[in-house]
Write a protein that holds these residues in place. Structure first.
Motif, short mmCIF file in Angstrom:
data_model
loop_
_atom_site.label_atom_id
_atom_site.label_comp_id
_atom_site.label_asym_id
_atom_site.label_seq_id
_atom_site.Cartn_x
_atom_site.Cartn_y
_atom_site.Cartn_z
N ASP A 119 0.84 -1.20 0.00
CA ASP A 119 0.00 0.00 0.00
C ASP A 119 0.87 1.25 0.00
OD1 ASP A 119 -2.64 1.03 -0.07
OD2 ASP A 119 -2.55 1.51 2.07
N ARG A 124 -3.99 -1.94 -3.76
CA ARG A 124 -5.42 -1.93 -4.06
C ARG A 124 -5.80 -2.98 -5.09
NH1 ARG A 124 -9.39 -2.47 -1.72
NH2 ARG A 124 -8.36 -1.07 -0.24
N ILE A 180 -5.79 -6.45 -3.39
CA ILE A 180 -6.92 -6.71 -2.49
C ILE A 180 -8.20 -6.90 -3.29
CG2 ILE A 180 -8.31 -5.73 -0.63
CD1 ILE A 180 -5.73 -4.31 0.32
N ASP A 181 -8.38 -6.08 -4.33
CA ASP A 181 -9.58 -6.20 -5.16
C ASP A 181 -9.66 -7.55 -5.86
OD1 ASP A 181 -10.33 -3.67 -4.40
OD2 ASP A 181 -9.65 -2.70 -6.25
N LYS A 233 -7.54 -0.97 7.99
CA LYS A 233 -7.75 -0.76 6.55
C LYS A 233 -7.49 -2.05 5.77
CE LYS A 233 -6.00 1.77 2.53
NZ LYS A 233 -5.01 2.76 2.04
N ILE A 234 -6.43 -2.76 6.14
CA ILE A 234 -5.93 -3.91 5.37
C ILE A 234 -6.40 -5.19 6.04
CG2 ILE A 234 -3.87 -5.08 4.53
CD1 ILE A 234 -4.33 -2.41 3.17
N GLU A 256 -1.19 5.46 6.21
CA GLU A 256 -1.11 6.26 4.99
C GLU A 256 -0.28 7.52 5.21
OE1 GLU A 256 -5.57 5.11 3.24
OE2 GLU A 256 -5.20 7.06 4.20
#
Length: 563
Positions: free
Chosen positions: A78, A84, A87-88, A117-118, A452
């Motif tokens: 990330d 992203r 994960i998608d 988040k993860i 982040e």
């Protein structure tokens, strides 16, 4: 029903280096375009360091290979900007079940805590993982990615490394300040330099059968000891992307690898497990044995080994690729600081200090898992089966069941880069710990995540209100560090009920950050560029902050060497 994945083919391109009259010099050359090599290139790019990546192939992994990608690895990706799509595409999971024979003896949850988040894990075929990394590398102008450029000779000097690169148009020469080697478990470069990776080979064989099928099994890890469909052996089932399912059958040391890979021998095993009525197609199969081993030192002059070239573990626990990326992020900020003149060359030795610890930890977990799964004699089998029997009813026994301790990030307790605690804090986020994520709110009410806002530089987290004079003193201290070439970010954390007013503030609106980090008014954390804690205080002392940054950059090591 068959998988639709087609390996991309990346073109060979002639480099201007091949036309130079003298060998062109680069600061960093990376050998190997797998996960470790690509991660190193991205990490260095984010630190402001250009690199050349040389790979002797022109595609990504053939076959799914490593599939379990851990939370920390995804957090690293990330930061690189490529998590992203992973994960998608991947199958998100956190639950697992363990069976002894037909009976489930217990289940587990790898991330019972909310507000992350993860996810705890995703399952994603290695070819997708690498493809998304390549895509991100191609977006970064600092990375020169050269396919079908094979390193054939390495001369490791004390002040630089010289290499010969072979291509379809003939060989050429290069030199570099540092050569990062990620050329696989059997590393030709390691062998050519007369270096060893030491450990043990486990006398057992396992069959991986990746099959494509439509099934309504849950997306969770399921592991059988002495499975009713595969007596006296273990079996593992995992779901991947594209309706691909990983089945891992223990075979025993006497199994013939070539025979076991044949579909006529795979089919009876799969049908015994799933039933003859279940439709499926074989995507990929492999029979493997494995080693747990590592190099005594990952650094040889100005050659640094990464990934399986440096350390190798069994696949149980998913510690191979996950451990490799943790090693990469440990290395790259240090290498960047040295190349940019912000840290002494002695800082590099702490990569060995910290990641040898990580490798030993991973090998220990892998070895224990393998020993539990494959008892070597009647006594160890009796112990294992007794533990499994007890685990049905007694929670204490479940901690002894070992079907692979799944990858978790390493805490660097004994590194010389830490500033020891002088105040009373909860142990969880002690110096050396990888940072935990938490939801925060940025300026304008923007929903954000702590991680982040961290990474690629040192960051100070400061909680609560600070007097104007204290802020001025801190600004002066940070300015002195800036004058040395260090960029230190200050992130002011506001408690619940307050709103962030500018980009240097975040609001802990739910109090989760304070709970995870044991924050009270005036608390400060210093975070390394690889998102590990290196110091923390209950009150602000700007001089202590400067000393802690210097310590984390290894300046005390240089002073000790000079003395």
């Amino acid at each position: 029903m068959a998988s639709t994945y087609t390996n991309p083919e990346y073109p060979y391109r002639r480099s201007p280096d091949q036309d130079a009259a003298e060998p062109v010099h680069h600061r960093v050359i990376i050998v190997g375009g797998g996960p470790a090599g690509l991660a190193a290139a991205m990490d260095l790019a984010l630190q402001g360091i250009d690199s050349v990546v040389l790979d002797d192939n022109n595609t990504v992994s053939v076959g799914s290979r490593a599939i379990c990608i851990a939370k920390r690895t995804l957090e690293i990706c990330d930061r690189y900007g490529c998590a992203r799509p992973m994960i998608d595409k991947g199958v998100i999971w956190k639950h697992g079940r363990v069976y002894f024979g037909e009976e489930q003896i217990y289940e587990f949850d790898l991330l019972p805590e909310q507000h992350h988040k993860i996810p705890a894990f995703i399952n994603l075929q290695q070819y997708y993982f690498e493809e998304y990394m390549v895509d991100r590398c191609l977006e970064m102008p600092q990375i020169d990615l050269r396919w079908l450029h094979k390193v054939t000779e390495v001369t490791a000097g004390t002040d630089r490394t010289d290499i010969v690169v072979d291509t379809q148009e003939g060989p050429y020469r290069l030199s570099c300040d540092y050569l990062l080697v990620a050329d696989g478990a059997n590393s030709p470069i390691r062998e050519s330099l007369g270096l060893e990776s030491k450990g043990q080979i486990f006398e057992d064989r396992f069959l991986i059968a990746d099959i494509v099928m439509e099934a309504d099994f849950p997306a969770e890890r399921r592991f059988w000891f002495d499975a009713p469909f595969h007596p006296n052996q273990s079996t593992l089932l995992h779901k991947q992307a594209d309706n691909v399912w990983r089945i891992d059958f223990q075979l025993g040391w006497d199994a013939d690898p070539e025979e076991e890979k044949k579909i006529e021998n795979i089919r009876p095993r799969v049908e015994a497990m799933l039933g003859k009525e279940q439709k499926w197609e074989l995507e990929w199969a492999s029979v493997y044995t494995f080693r747990c081993r590592k190099m005594d030192s990952f650094i040889h002059r100005r050659v640094i080994f990464m990934g399986d070239a440096a350390h190798q573990v069994s696949p149980f626990g998913a510690r191979g690729a996950n451990g490799a990326l943790q090693s990469v992020e440990n290395l790259c900020w240090k290498l960047a600081a040295i190349l940019q003149g912000r840290a002494p060359a002695s800082l590099l030795a702490t990569h060995d200090t910290e990641r040898q610890h990580g490798a030993r930890e991973n090998i220990l977990h892998s070895t224990r898992a393998t020993d539990f799964m494959t008892p070597k004699n009647a006594a160890t089998r009796l112990f294992r089966d007794t533990v499994l029997d007890l685990a049905r009813d007694y929670p204490f026994a479940r901690s002894l069941v070992n079907s692979g301790r799944l990858s978790t990030p390493c805490t660097y307790d004994d590194t010389p880069l830490n500033t020891p605690d002088q105040a009373d804090f909860a142990e969880r986020m002690r110096p050396g710990s990888p940072c935990l994520d938490a939801p925060v709110v940025g300026a304008g009410g923007q929903q954000e995540w702590l991680l982040e806002r961290l990474g690629n530089r040192f960051t100070l987290l400061l909680y609560g209100e600070f007097a104007a004079s204290a802020r001025q003193q801190l600004e002066a201290a940070l300015a002195s560090l800036e004058g040395e070439g260090n960029h230190i970010g200050a992130l002011w954390v506001l408690p619940p009920g307050q709103q962030a007013g500018d980009d240097n503030e975040i609001a802990d609106s739910q109090g989760i950050l304070a709970q995870r980090y044991d924050l009270r008014q005036g608390a400060i954390y210093l975070i390394r560029p690889d998102q590990h804690v290196c110091a923390r205080w209950r009150t602000l002392d700007p001089d202590a902050v400067v000393r802690a940054v210097h310590r984390a950059l290894g300046q005390n090591l240089a002073e000790e060497q000079a003395a």
